[in-house]
Structures are given as structure tokens and as C-alpha cells.
Design an enzyme around this catalytic site. Structure first.
Site, mmCIF file in Angstrom:
data_model
loop_
_atom_site.group_PDB
_atom_site.id
_atom_site.type_symbol
_atom_site.label_atom_id
_atom_site.label_comp_id
_atom_site.label_asym_id
_atom_site.label_seq_id
_atom_site.Cartn_x
_atom_site.Cartn_y
_atom_site.Cartn_z
ATOM 1 N N GLU A 64 5.267 34.143 3.583
ATOM 2 C CA GLU A 64 4.649 33.111 4.434
ATOM 3 C C GLU A 64 3.170 33.115 4.086
ATOM 4 O OE1 GLU A 64 6.048 30.935 6.194
ATOM 5 O OE2 GLU A 64 7.982 31.723 6.832
ATOM 6 N N GLU A 89 -8.579 26.403 1.195
ATOM 7 C CA GLU A 89 -8.247 26.777 2.568
ATOM 8 C C GLU A 89 -9.455 27.535 3.135
ATOM 9 O OE1 GLU A 89 -5.571 30.106 3.227
ATOM 10 O OE2 GLU A 89 -4.772 29.159 5.032
ATOM 11 N N GLY A 117 0.610 36.413 4.561
ATOM 12 C CA GLY A 117 -0.788 36.567 4.145
ATOM 13 C C GLY A 117 -1.191 35.434 3.228
ATOM 14 N N SER A 118 -2.170 35.688 2.388
ATOM 15 C CA SER A 118 -2.713 34.606 1.564
ATOM 16 C C SER A 118 -1.809 34.328 0.362
ATOM 17 C CB SER A 118 -4.104 34.993 1.081
ATOM 18 O OG SER A 118 -4.003 36.118 0.233
ATOM 19 N N THR A 119 -1.961 33.157 -0.190
ATOM 20 C CA THR A 119 -1.175 32.777 -1.365
ATOM 21 C C THR A 119 -1.510 33.681 -2.546
ATOM 22 O OG1 THR A 119 -0.903 30.516 -0.611
ATOM 23 C CG2 THR A 119 -0.752 30.863 -2.983
ATOM 24 N N CYS A 133 -2.773 29.773 10.094
ATOM 25 C CA CYS A 133 -2.214 29.284 8.823
ATOM 26 C C CYS A 133 -1.890 27.801 8.921
ATOM 27 C CB CYS A 133 -0.994 30.097 8.426
ATOM 28 S SG CYS A 133 0.287 30.159 9.679
ATOM 29 N N LYS A 140 3.436 47.277 8.261
ATOM 30 C CA LYS A 140 2.016 47.580 8.057
ATOM 31 C C LYS A 140 1.148 46.442 8.582
ATOM 32 C CE LYS A 140 -0.591 46.710 4.424
ATOM 33 N NZ LYS A 140 -1.866 46.358 5.075
ATOM 34 N N THR A 149 -2.418 36.851 -2.549
ATOM 35 C CA THR A 149 -1.716 38.134 -2.408
ATOM 36 C C THR A 149 -0.213 37.929 -2.545
ATOM 37 O OG1 THR A 149 -3.452 38.799 -0.877
ATOM 38 C CG2 THR A 149 -1.536 40.206 -0.977
ATOM 39 N N GLY A 150 0.289 36.811 -2.030
ATOM 40 C CA GLY A 150 1.718 36.514 -2.133
ATOM 41 C C GLY A 150 2.192 36.513 -3.585
HETATM 42 P P1 NAD Z 1 -4.198 38.850 2.785
HETATM 43 O O1 NAD Z 1 -3.226 38.289 1.800
HETATM 44 O O2 NAD Z 1 -5.528 39.281 2.326
HETATM 45 O O3 NAD Z 1 -3.570 40.122 3.533
HETATM 46 C C1 NAD Z 1 -2.333 40.059 4.204
HETATM 47 C C2 NAD Z 1 -1.734 41.455 4.255
HETATM 48 O O4 NAD Z 1 -1.418 41.889 2.930
HETATM 49 C C3 NAD Z 1 -2.661 42.528 4.848
HETATM 50 O O5 NAD Z 1 -1.890 43.427 5.615
HETATM 51 C C4 NAD Z 1 -3.203 43.214 3.587
HETATM 52 O O6 NAD Z 1 -3.598 44.541 3.816
HETATM 53 C C5 NAD Z 1 -1.988 43.160 2.669
HETATM 54 N N1 NAD Z 1 -2.290 43.200 1.232
HETATM 55 C C6 NAD Z 1 -3.457 42.926 0.605
HETATM 56 N N2 NAD Z 1 -3.302 43.032 -0.730
HETATM 57 C C7 NAD Z 1 -2.016 43.376 -0.947
HETATM 58 C C8 NAD Z 1 -1.239 43.605 -2.127
HETATM 59 N N3 NAD Z 1 -1.764 43.505 -3.346
HETATM 60 N N4 NAD Z 1 0.063 43.917 -1.979
HETATM 61 C C9 NAD Z 1 0.627 43.996 -0.761
HETATM 62 N N5 NAD Z 1 -0.061 43.795 0.395
HETATM 63 C C10 NAD Z 1 -1.363 43.479 0.295
HETATM 64 O O7 NAD Z 1 -4.294 37.754 3.932
HETATM 65 P P2 NAD Z 1 -5.230 37.786 5.223
HETATM 66 O O8 NAD Z 1 -6.617 37.464 4.776
HETATM 67 O O9 NAD Z 1 -4.958 39.020 5.999
HETATM 68 O O10 NAD Z 1 -4.625 36.569 6.063
HETATM 69 C C11 NAD Z 1 -5.043 35.258 5.935
HETATM 70 C C12 NAD Z 1 -4.061 34.446 5.102
HETATM 71 O O11 NAD Z 1 -2.748 34.548 5.659
HETATM 72 C C13 NAD Z 1 -4.375 32.964 5.103
HETATM 73 O O12 NAD Z 1 -4.219 32.460 3.792
HETATM 74 C C14 NAD Z 1 -3.326 32.361 6.023
HETATM 75 O O13 NAD Z 1 -3.063 31.000 5.797
HETATM 76 C C15 NAD Z 1 -2.162 33.246 5.740
HETATM 77 N N6 NAD Z 1 -1.192 33.207 6.839
HETATM 78 C C16 NAD Z 1 0.016 32.599 6.638
HETATM 79 C C17 NAD Z 1 0.934 32.512 7.681
HETATM 80 C C18 NAD Z 1 2.267 31.835 7.508
HETATM 81 O O14 NAD Z 1 3.125 32.022 8.363
HETATM 82 N N7 NAD Z 1 2.476 31.064 6.462
HETATM 83 C C19 NAD Z 1 0.610 33.049 8.919
HETATM 84 C C20 NAD Z 1 -0.639 33.646 9.093
HETATM 85 C C21 NAD Z 1 -1.526 33.737 8.035
#
Ligand code: NAD
Length: 470
Positions: free
Chosen positions: A242, A372, A220-222, A276, A169, A224-225
Site C-alpha cells: 500500500e 506527492e 509506506g512510500s512507493t 495517503c 514493525k 520503499t515499496g
Molecule cells: P517509508 O516508505 O519511508 O516507511 C514506511 C515503513 O517502511 C517504515 O516502517 C520504515 O521504517 C520502513 N522501511 C524503510 N525502508 C525500508 C526498506 N528498505 N525495507 C523495508 N522497510 C523499510 O514511508 P513513510 O514516510 O513512513 O510513510 C509515508 C508514505 O506512506 C507516503 O508515501 C504515503 O502515501 C504512504 N502511505 C500509503 C498508505 C496506503 O494505504 N496506500 C497509507 C499510509 C501511508
């Protein structure tokens, strides 16, 4: 809805009953529709992946690798078309967009240069013990908007090579290139091996809760992680996370300021600072602070920010409106607290543009240092003592990457060993390779991507005890 942005489910192009709007961040205007997958669409994708799994698992490794190479070639053959679409949905200027498309193809090919070993832990007259690394089943891949194509390839390559099937996705802010790639690589794999679905905010949580997945590979973000980890706990799905970072770069007084200033600038502001592993706190030794600050400010004023389709533009907009608002709020907070902002040149009025901004030596506990930013605002922080700067650099919940800049490589390496991060660069930044793990320390991640270790995250060990005859 445009057929070319259909989802890929079970080897077929599938549209959804509803759609999400995709906006061009350089104008803020909506320009395309993408499918908004329903729970039924998700079920169909998981069912297709489940059905495809046994045959794909049993497909010889060489054949699985050949499929990935074919997929990479299909992406390469359409690199120009994909790069233009990338600029429209993601905002990054064309050269960087094309680099990401070709980088994703390169990564898929590079993954096929790895091999999954069989470990032998005992081999004697009585028995042989083999540890095989077998696939997990159906993998859920979730990708953010900052490197939508490259980060998708980091999941597609190892998940499929290890013998899993995948439901992937993209972010709702950048679904188009990934959907289009789905159409381009559909033919490279047996039906159901790779499924790509798009949707709004509801889809991610539906996926992570879906009982059909054996593993979630999430970038994605911490914040959401954490949610992903909580949901995965319910049925003990395997996870790789990640996540975010607040990376520090430390600049020692012996550097050649003029030589490194632009690299430092790029390390912080590449992709409009939405990386990131970008430098998000720049610690500069007091002896060179003023000189480097002024040079960086000059670059902020000179380097052009604008619509990525235009020649000569170096930095694009912030990718989406919520992120734009978050970065504006950080700037507002900095202003309200009397911090000194050193602004870059003018930016277009329309779209999600923010001038490249430096913050002149703010207090260590200001929001712009602690959080961040993930946007073009960079705090410059002064230090005099190495122990002190190492403590300050490590004083964060994050631990993704860091950098040390010095003419003395040995001294810089000693500092690198003291940084609590998954990666440290010396006199460089933003580097990664398909053969080197990216693994966040602390709350920047859980598990790793890339390299053999990243590939093995898509497997589980299976030990077989084989008696010897006689
Ligand atoms: P985000 O966490 O908002 O979204 C990431 C993904 O998760 C999107 O596809 C989103 O639709 C999905 N999502 C949102 N809520 C969810 C949930 N509750 N359950 C499952 N999936 C969900 O992050 P973002 O704003 O898209 O990306 C930016 C962040 O990603 C920054 O914090 C950046 O540092 C991090 N990032 C990390 C790496 C790495 O390799 N460590 C790489 C790129 C970006």
C-alpha cells in the site's frame, strides 16, 4: 529505557541492547526511547512466530476471532492513555488521535465479522472440488508514521484471523503506541502469535530479507515499496504493497462553494496533509476558481495550527524532521520558480510546523503538482474542459484515490469511472470501511487491504479433489 515501551516477542516483554530516540514533532525534542531490535531480536521474533503458527492455524476460527475482540477491548479500555501518547509521538491533535485509537479497535472487531469461505468449483456424482483459503505462515507487517495505529490494525486483524502469526514493525518515528498496544494485547493471544519489534532504518530491510517470512504486508512510500518488492523476489515471498498517492479532486462548476469548501480543505489538510489518500491536487473549474480559492485561503488563515495537546488546535506539525525538510524544499522550489503561494496563519516557531499553504494555479509540470508532497502544501489548478481535466488527473505514476465534486451525481459518477485510481469518492473524501478494499492502481500499490479480498491476501488457495463413493 522505559519498560512500558518494551517489544513483544513470544508473549514476553523484551528490551533491546540499543535504543532509538523518539521525538515530539510539536517541539522537535526527544522524549522517549524505544528498543532498536538487533538481527538476533528479529530472529527471536520470527522463531517465536514460527513456533506458534501450527497451533494457531489449527485454532478454530471462532476462537481466533474471540482473541481479536479481546485485543480490541484492551485497546478501547486504554484509549485515553494511548491517545495522549499518540499526540506526543505523532503530533495530531487529541480528538483525531483518539479517533484513530478507537478506529483501530473498531477495525479489529469489524474484521471478525468477515468469514473465510470454502469455494466449491465442482460438485457432481463423481467428485467435489473444494478450494480452501489456508494461512501462509509467518507474516511480516511494516507500517508508516502517518496512521501508525490504524494501519497496524489493518495488518493485525486479517493476518491473525486468517490463521497466520505476525511480526509487526512500526515506523522508527512512531513506535511508542504500537509497542504499548503490544503490551496491552499480549495476553489476548497465545505466546508468539503476535510479535511487535521496533528499530531504526536497518530493521525494515533485515525483515524483508528474512527467510522465515512467508509474506510481507507493507504500507509506506512507493520508493520503499519498490525495494520491498525487489527483496521479496529473491525467495518469492507474497507481498501486499500500500504505497503513495498524488490524488486529484475535481470540482465541477455546479457545486455550492460555501457548503463544500471546508470539506475540501479537510480532505487535503487532515493530519497536516499526511494522508495517503488526501487530495494532493485540487482541480477547480474556472467558473468558480477564484471564489473557491479565496474561501480556501480564508480557511488556511483561520484554522489553528499548533501543538496537538492544546484546546482548539485543528492541525498539528509535520510528523518528523526529514519530512519537514522535504516539504520545506518543495516550498522553496515553488518560490524559486515564481509560483504564487497563498499562506495560512502563523504557526509556532519551535517544532516541525509549516503554515497551511495553497499554490495558485501552478504549471502542471511543477514539482508541487507532480510530486506527492505529504505535507501542508496544496496546488489549486484551473480547468474548463472535462476531458482535459480527466487526462491531467490521470497523468501520474500514482493511482490511489480521487474525488469528484458536483451537484450532478450522474455526471460525477461518469467522471469517477474515468479516473485510474483504486477508489473514487463523490462529494466526500477520506472515507474507508473495513469491508471495502483499498487497492492502489499503478505505482500506488500491489494487492489490497480490507474487505474479504484484503483478508484473502493473507491466505493461499488450496484445492482438494474429493471423489464420491461408488
Ligand atoms: P517509508 O516508505 O519511508 O516507511 C514506511 C515503513 O517502511 C517504515 O516502517 C520504515 O521504517 C520502513 N522501511 C524503510 N525502508 C525500508 C526498506 N528498505 N525495507 C523495508 N522497510 C523499510 O514511508 P513513510 O514516510 O513512513 O510513510 C509515508 C508514505 O506512506 C507516503 O508515501 C504515503 O502515501 C504512504 N502511505 C500509503 C498508505 C496506503 O494505504 N496506500 C497509507 C499510509 C501511508
Amino acid at each position: 529505557m522505559n519498560e512500558q515501551y518494551a517489544m513483544t516477542i513470544g508473549g514476553q516483554a523484551v528490551l533491546a541492547a540499543s535504543t532509538i530516540e523518539v521525538r515530539n514533532p510539536a517541539t522537535g525534542e526527544f522524549f522517549a526511547l524505544a528498543p532498536d531490535a538487533s538481527a538476533d531480536d528479529l530472529d527471536a521474533a520470527v522463531a517465536a512466530a514460527t513456533l506458534a503458527f501450527p497451533a494457531w492455524r489449527d485454532t478454530p476460527m471462532a476462537d481466533r476471532k474471540a482473541c481479536l475482540v479481546k485485543a480490541a477491548e484492551a485497546i478501547e479500555a486504554h484509549a485515553d492513555e494511548l491517545a495522549s501518547l499518540f499526540v506526543a509521538e505523532q503530533g495530531r491533535p487529541l480528538a483525531g488521535a483518539k479517533m484513530e485509537i478507537l478506529g483501530a479497535a473498531m477495525w479489529l472487531k469489524a474484521t471478525t465479522m468477515l468469514d473465510i469461505p470454502v469455494d466449491v468449483t465442482e460438485d457432481n456424482d463423481k467428485r467435489r472440488i473444494e478450494v480452501h483459503h489456508v494461512p501462509l505462515g509467518v507474516v511480516c507487517g511494516i507500517v508508516p508514521w502517518n496512521f501508525p495505529v490504524l494501519l497496524a490494525s489493518w495488518k493485525i486483524g486479517p493476518a491473525l484471523m486468517a490463521g497466520n502469526t505476525l511480526v509487526l514493525k512500526p515506523s522508527p518515528f512512531t513506535p511508542l503506541c504500537t509497542l504499548r498496544i503490544g503490551a496491552l494485547i499480549r495476553e489476548a493471544f497465545p505466546a508468539g502469535v503476535i510479535n511487535i519489534i521496533s528499530g531504526g532504518d536497518a530493521l525494515g530491510p533485515l525483515m524483508t530479507a528474512h527467510p522465515g517470512f512467508a509474506k510481507i504486508s507493507f504500507t509506506g512510500s512507493t520508493a520503499t515499496g519498490r525495494r520491498v518488492m525487489e527483496t521479496a523476489a529473491k525467495d518469492l515471498k507474497r507481498i501486499t504493497l500500500e504505497l503513495g498517492g498524488n490524488d486529484a479532486a475535481i470540482v465541477m462548476p455546479d457545486v455550492d462553494v460555501d457548503l463544500i469548501a471546508e470539506q475540501l480543505f479537510e480532505g487535503a489538510f487532515h493530519n497536516s496533509a499526511q494522508v495517503c489518500v488526501a487530495t494532493k491536487r485540487l482541480y477547480i473549474h474556472a467558473d468558480i476558481y477564484d471564489q473557491l480559492r479565496d474561501r480556501l485561503h480564508q480557511l488556511a488563515q483561520q484554522l489553528p495550527v499548533g501543538d496537538g495537546t492544546q484546546q482548539g488546535v485543528r492541525f498539528g506539525p509535520v510528523q518528523n524532521e526529514p519530512q519537514y525538510r522535504r516539504v520545506l524544499a518543495l516550498l522553496e522550489d515553488a518560490r524559486a520558480n515564481g509560483l504564487t503561494l497563498l499562506e495560512g496563519g502563523a504557526v509556532p516557531e519551535q517544532g516541525y510546523f509549516i503554515p497551511l499553504t495553497l499554490v495558485d494555479n501552478p504549471p502542471e509540470d511543477s514539482r508541487v503538482v507532480v510530486e506527492e508532497a505529504f505535507g501542508p502544501i496544496l496546488p489549486l489548478l484551473k480547468f474548463t474542459d472535462v476531458d482535459d481535466v480527466v487526462t491531467r488527473a490521470n497523468d501520474t505514476e500514482y493511482g490511489l484515490a480521487g474525488a469528484v465534486w458536483s451537484a450532478d451525481i450522474e455526471a460525477a459518477t461518469a467522471i469517477a469511472h474515468r479516473l485510474d485510481t483504486g477508489t473514487v469518492w463523490i462529494n466526500q473524501n477520506l472515507q474507508s470501511t473495513p469491508f471495502t478494499p483499498l487497492a492502489g492502481a499503478k505505482q500506488s500499490g500491489f494487492g489490497q487491504e480490507n474487505g474479504l479480498a484484503g483478508l484473502l491476501e493473507f491466505t493461499r488457495p488450496k484445492s482438494i479433489f474429493i471423489p464420491k463413493a461408488g
